[in-house]
Design a protein around this motif. Sequence first.
Motif, PDB file in Angstrom:
ATOM      1  N   GLY A 277     -37.939 -17.380  35.871  1.00  0.00           N
ATOM      2  CA  GLY A 277     -37.428 -16.662  37.029  1.00  0.00           C
ATOM      3  C   GLY A 277     -38.545 -16.081  37.870  1.00  0.00           C
ATOM      4  O   GLY A 277     -38.504 -16.143  39.113  1.00  0.00           O
ATOM      5  N   GLU A 278     -39.560 -15.508  37.223  1.00  0.00           N
ATOM      6  CA  GLU A 278     -40.704 -14.957  37.955  1.00  0.00           C
ATOM      7  C   GLU A 278     -41.504 -16.068  38.627  1.00  0.00           C
ATOM      8  O   GLU A 278     -42.056 -15.870  39.711  1.00  0.00           O
ATOM      9  N   PHE A 279     -41.561 -17.222  37.987  1.00  0.00           N
ATOM     10  CA  PHE A 279     -42.275 -18.342  38.583  1.00  0.00           C
ATOM     11  C   PHE A 279     -41.588 -18.794  39.876  1.00  0.00           C
ATOM     12  O   PHE A 279     -42.246 -19.020  40.896  1.00  0.00           O
TER      13      PHE A 279
ATOM     14  N   PHE B  22     -42.245 -16.284  42.499  1.00  0.00           N
ATOM     15  CA  PHE B  22     -43.619 -16.388  42.985  1.00  0.00           C
ATOM     16  C   PHE B  22     -43.775 -17.558  43.964  1.00  0.00           C
ATOM     17  O   PHE B  22     -44.385 -17.415  45.030  1.00  0.00           O
ATOM     18  N   ILE B  23     -43.211 -18.715  43.627  1.00  0.00           N
ATOM     19  CA  ILE B  23     -43.298 -19.878  44.511  1.00  0.00           C
ATOM     20  C   ILE B  23     -42.604 -19.589  45.836  1.00  0.00           C
ATOM     21  O   ILE B  23     -43.098 -19.946  46.917  1.00  0.00           O
TER      22      ILE B  23
ATOM     23  N   GLY C  29     -46.658 -11.601  44.525  1.00  0.00           N
ATOM     24  CA  GLY C  29     -46.745 -12.656  45.522  1.00  0.00           C
ATOM     25  C   GLY C  29     -48.093 -12.746  46.201  1.00  0.00           C
ATOM     26  O   GLY C  29     -48.533 -13.839  46.587  1.00  0.00           O
ATOM     27  N   ASN C  30     -48.796 -11.617  46.342  1.00  0.00           N
ATOM     28  CA  ASN C  30     -50.062 -11.623  47.084  1.00  0.00           C
ATOM     29  C   ASN C  30     -51.267 -11.935  46.204  1.00  0.00           C
ATOM     30  O   ASN C  30     -52.385 -11.987  46.705  1.00  0.00           O
TER      31      ASN C  30
ATOM     32  N   VAL D 181     -52.617 -18.478  38.970  1.00  0.00           N
ATOM     33  CA  VAL D 181     -51.615 -17.443  39.210  1.00  0.00           C
ATOM     34  C   VAL D 181     -50.207 -17.999  38.997  1.00  0.00           C
ATOM     35  O   VAL D 181     -49.320 -17.276  38.544  1.00  0.00           O
ATOM     36  N   SER D 182     -49.987 -19.276  39.285  1.00  0.00           N
ATOM     37  CA  SER D 182     -48.686 -19.888  39.008  1.00  0.00           C
ATOM     38  C   SER D 182     -48.405 -19.879  37.512  1.00  0.00           C
ATOM     39  O   SER D 182     -47.287 -19.575  37.075  1.00  0.00           O
TER      40      SER D 182
END
Length: 483
Positions: A238-240, A243-244, A300-301, A289-290
Amino acid sequence: MNNAQSFRLLLLVAVVLTGYRAWVIGHLGIDPYVDEAYYWGWSQALDWGYYSKPPLIAGMIAASEALLGHTLLALKLPGLLCYPLTALVLHAVGARMFTARVGFWAGLAFLTLPLVSTLGLFVSTDAPLLLFWALGIYGIVAARETHAWRHWLLVGLAFGLGMMSKYTMIAFAGSALLVLLAEPGGRRQLLSIKPWVAFALGLLIFAPNLWWNVVNDFPTFRHTAEITRLESRGWAPGEFVEFIGAQWLSFGPLLTLGLLWAFLRTRRLWREDRYRRLLLFVLPLLLLVSFQALTGRANGNWAAPVFVAACVLVVAFLAESGRWRFAISAVVLNLTLGLAVYHWPEITRIAGVELTAKNDPYKRARGWSALADQVAPVLAAHPDAVVVAKDRELLAQVIYRLEPSHYASWNPDGGVADHYQLTTDLNRYRDRPVLLLSRTAQIDDVADRFESVTALGEVSVSVHRNFERRLSLFLLTGFRGYP
């Protein structure tokens, strides 16, 4: 359009857009974002390091306020200036590696990125980080061609100042090393002294912050490890996905498609030095980071530096593919999205939609000054009082607005989770009254540690129909110390 003409045109656009963003800041009627107020506090006590970040941002804010005074524009000026400067550096990168036209559109693409449009209204450590990342790329590209001392020293200077901005800059050193290892000429350069002198220069510039961490038990290093959850890993798809999605929003819809298209042609692009160098300043950090997002946590940054080289990569790739219209459309779309965000309050009003906590992207930067102004008379009536709060956001905003002589974090556990817990200790003020700012009226855990407690009432500010800021104020005397 030659190199000088394209540079002047980009400079003109950058000046106009920066002036417009300065106007937007005032037009929106926003207060400092929590991190901005937090960094301002750092700038009032300059040091070689702070709890969560290296010191450069604090020095930049201090210099800005020395010129413009204690104003919102002065606070935000470092961010306002760093992004257009980065765009100008990217012009130089694109022009040197490809053509002046590529340099112009790469710089303009960066200047209009949704990420830059958003961050351009605020001061953050990403602003100098991206500038020095771009300078470092230019230095590496030029050094590979000339092997001149001035270009290697530029690399070292950019690396050191980038590390003094944000520790993400360490990834630049990894990418630079990969660029050199990937080419026979680069491997030969590694056998010379110049790259190592550049690296040593960067470490020398970074050394004061390293020493500060040693003296203070490595608070910034420990904080960095904590927020990246290095001690525990687990699958977090979910976080991945989140992030994308953040990267897609940050780079823009069409530019992201252009970048994905370039990635699909990586095998072909890799054979050409120019594209390979850019890919090596994009892929390693993006993949790292991915993976971090997939196995733990990533904001995200955190991959923001990849967009520096990606702007040049995508524009050059689209130009070579005969897709100039696509590149120009991508930039125009991003500019349009930025304008929409800047004028969102007017858009909702024209559309007949009420601005609320759910649809106001600036809500976290609203209401703080008005709230602090209501605290001001109470503080004026008790000038010897120490301003105390439990959380850094509340302390940062009140300190920025009211500039109290004395303040401290309420910290009964003695832990260190922010700058105030690291640098303040209420035990130093046992002979002074305490003005407690509380988000709730229930303060039994605090009141037990004082001889007397006087409720001074509440202050509140209505930001939206469904969103307000409210504080309960208390005057406490006779601090007995923490349990």
